[in-house]
Write a protein that holds these residues in place. Structure first.
Motif, mmCIF file in Angstrom:
data_model
loop_
_atom_site.group_PDB
_atom_site.id
_atom_site.type_symbol
_atom_site.label_atom_id
_atom_site.label_comp_id
_atom_site.label_asym_id
_atom_site.label_seq_id
_atom_site.Cartn_x
_atom_site.Cartn_y
_atom_site.Cartn_z
ATOM 1 N N PRO A 1 -16.316 0.209 -0.351
ATOM 2 C CA PRO A 1 -15.280 0.599 -1.326
ATOM 3 C C PRO A 1 -13.895 0.576 -0.696
ATOM 4 N N ARG A 2 -12.909 0.381 -1.569
ATOM 5 C CA ARG A 2 -11.528 0.306 -1.113
ATOM 6 C C ARG A 2 -10.639 1.070 -2.087
ATOM 7 N N ASP A 3 -9.709 1.839 -1.551
ATOM 8 C CA ASP A 3 -8.761 2.581 -2.388
ATOM 9 C C ASP A 3 -7.693 1.618 -2.896
ATOM 10 N N ARG A 4 -7.688 1.382 -4.212
ATOM 11 C CA ARG A 4 -6.698 0.484 -4.809
ATOM 12 C C ARG A 4 -5.745 1.234 -5.734
ATOM 13 N N ARG B 202 3.569 -6.281 -5.048
ATOM 14 C CA ARG B 202 4.154 -4.957 -4.824
ATOM 15 C C ARG B 202 5.509 -5.034 -4.123
ATOM 16 N N LYS B 203 5.783 -6.171 -3.445
ATOM 17 C CA LYS B 203 7.052 -6.318 -2.741
ATOM 18 C C LYS B 203 8.195 -6.726 -3.662
ATOM 19 N N ILE B 204 7.892 -7.107 -4.896
ATOM 20 C CA ILE B 204 8.968 -7.477 -5.827
ATOM 21 C C ILE B 204 8.902 -6.622 -7.087
ATOM 22 N N ALA B 205 8.314 -5.432 -6.969
ATOM 23 C CA ALA B 205 8.147 -4.578 -8.142
ATOM 24 C C ALA B 205 9.480 -4.247 -8.799
ATOM 25 N N LEU C 166 -1.661 -11.542 -5.415
ATOM 26 C CA LEU C 166 -2.242 -10.195 -5.341
ATOM 27 C C LEU C 166 -1.585 -9.248 -6.338
ATOM 28 N N ASP C 167 -1.438 -9.710 -7.560
ATOM 29 C CA ASP C 167 -0.833 -8.891 -8.616
ATOM 30 C C ASP C 167 -1.955 -8.271 -9.442
ATOM 31 N N ARG C 168 -2.010 -6.954 -9.483
ATOM 32 C CA ARG C 168 -3.065 -6.270 -10.233
ATOM 33 C C ARG C 168 -2.858 -6.416 -11.734
ATOM 34 N N GLY C 169 -1.625 -6.680 -12.143
ATOM 35 C CA GLY C 169 -1.330 -6.924 -13.548
ATOM 36 C C GLY C 169 -0.477 -8.166 -13.634
ATOM 37 N N MET D 219 -8.582 -14.317 -10.736
ATOM 38 C CA MET D 219 -7.746 -14.751 -9.619
ATOM 39 C C MET D 219 -6.597 -15.547 -10.207
ATOM 40 N N ASP D 220 -5.403 -15.063 -10.008
ATOM 41 C CA ASP D 220 -4.246 -15.759 -10.557
ATOM 42 C C ASP D 220 -3.076 -15.652 -9.603
#
Length: 283
Positions: free
Chosen positions: A69-72, A174-177, A191-194, A247-248
């Protein structure tokens, strides 16, 4: 001594495996893969098809290693994110070390098929270094490069990643939020969750988005960000629900201004190319 091969498998299409990778795969006695569960069984199906298509030796084995498991949590700051990744890598390292020790003979050759190219997907290389640092199992290893989703994105949209004289910038979402930084006019976002760019209010941005690149499920959407952001967000949610995973990646670009100054020139109307071959249009 044991040998481990870290083989770039491209975005998943069997035809995007390099000749060097095919040769490496045919040296392997054991293929290790991280089992991410039924929700992501399509990932293993792509690996299985590559092995079926390209590996001619009949005696290889496939060993599944459970994915820890990984904390996301989206609330993680940079420090918390790095700590969560470190813990995940440590857990992965221990499981992989145990699998290599028990499943691979002293002179055996093992292999991991990793998405895209290991130079971009750095997780596996960091984990391999951690496995060696544990000192419980010794092996030599080699890295075989592959096609990246970044290359597949540019090819699918028939565009370069940058304009003349500009750098190529690849960044996690996350670096360009907070928006595309000043002075950076083109960025590949991974690696964009949305779909982080949907929240940008800067005018004059264009986007070139792709999911499941180089696979039969590939879908592309491009156009002015303001015109297609909602479409990408909705399409992404629909695809994730249908497949259980997605995956996008996408290229964000500030529209070029004429050399004489004036208003930014907007991109051509947005369009989507679904995997079914039907065409949707917007804007």
């Amino acid at each position: 001594m044991r040998e481990l091969l870290v083989v770039g498998m491209g975005p998943g299409h069997p035809d995007q495996i390099t000749v060097q990778a095919v040769q490496a795969l045919n040296r392997a006695d054991v293929f290790f893969r991280m089992d991410k569960g039924d929700a992501k069984s399509g990932l293993n199906a792509a690996r299985d098809e590559i092995l079926r298509r390209h590996v001619t030796r009949p005696t290889y084995r496939v060993v599944d290693i459970p994915e820890p498991p990984r904390d996301r949590s989206p609330s993680l700051n940079d420090g918390g994110y790095l700590g969560a990744v470190r813990d995940w890598h440590e857990a992965r390292s221990e499981l992989i070390a145990r699998a290599i020790e028990t499943e691979l003979g002293q002179d055996g050759v093992g292999a991991f098929l990793v998405w895209g190219d290991p130079s971009v997907y750095d997780s596996m290389l960091r984990v391999v270094d951690r496995v060696l640092a544990l000192g419980t199992v010794c092996f030599d290893y080699a890295v075989i490069p592959g096609v990246t989703s970044v290359q597949a994105l540019a090819a699918a949209h028939r565009i370069p990643l940058n304009r003349t004289g500009e750098p190529i910038h690849i960044t996690p979402a996350r670096k360009i939020a907070g928006g595309l930084p000043a002075g950076l006019d083109s960025a590949v976002v991974m690696l964009d969750r949305g779909f982080t760019a949907a929240g940008f209010d800067e005018p004059g941005l264009s986007v070139y988005w792709g999911a499941y690149l180089s696979t039969p499920d590939e879908i592309l959407i491009s156009g002015p960000l303001a015109d297609v952001a909602a479409q990408i967000t909705q399409t992404r949610a629909r695809l994730r629900e249908r497949h259980g995973w997605i995956m996008d990646t996408y290229l964000l670009r500030r529209d070029a201004k004429p050399a004489t100054g004036g208003h930014a020139k907007p991109a051509t109307g947005g369009h989507a190319k679904p995997a079914t071959g039907d065409r949707e249009t917007t804007g």
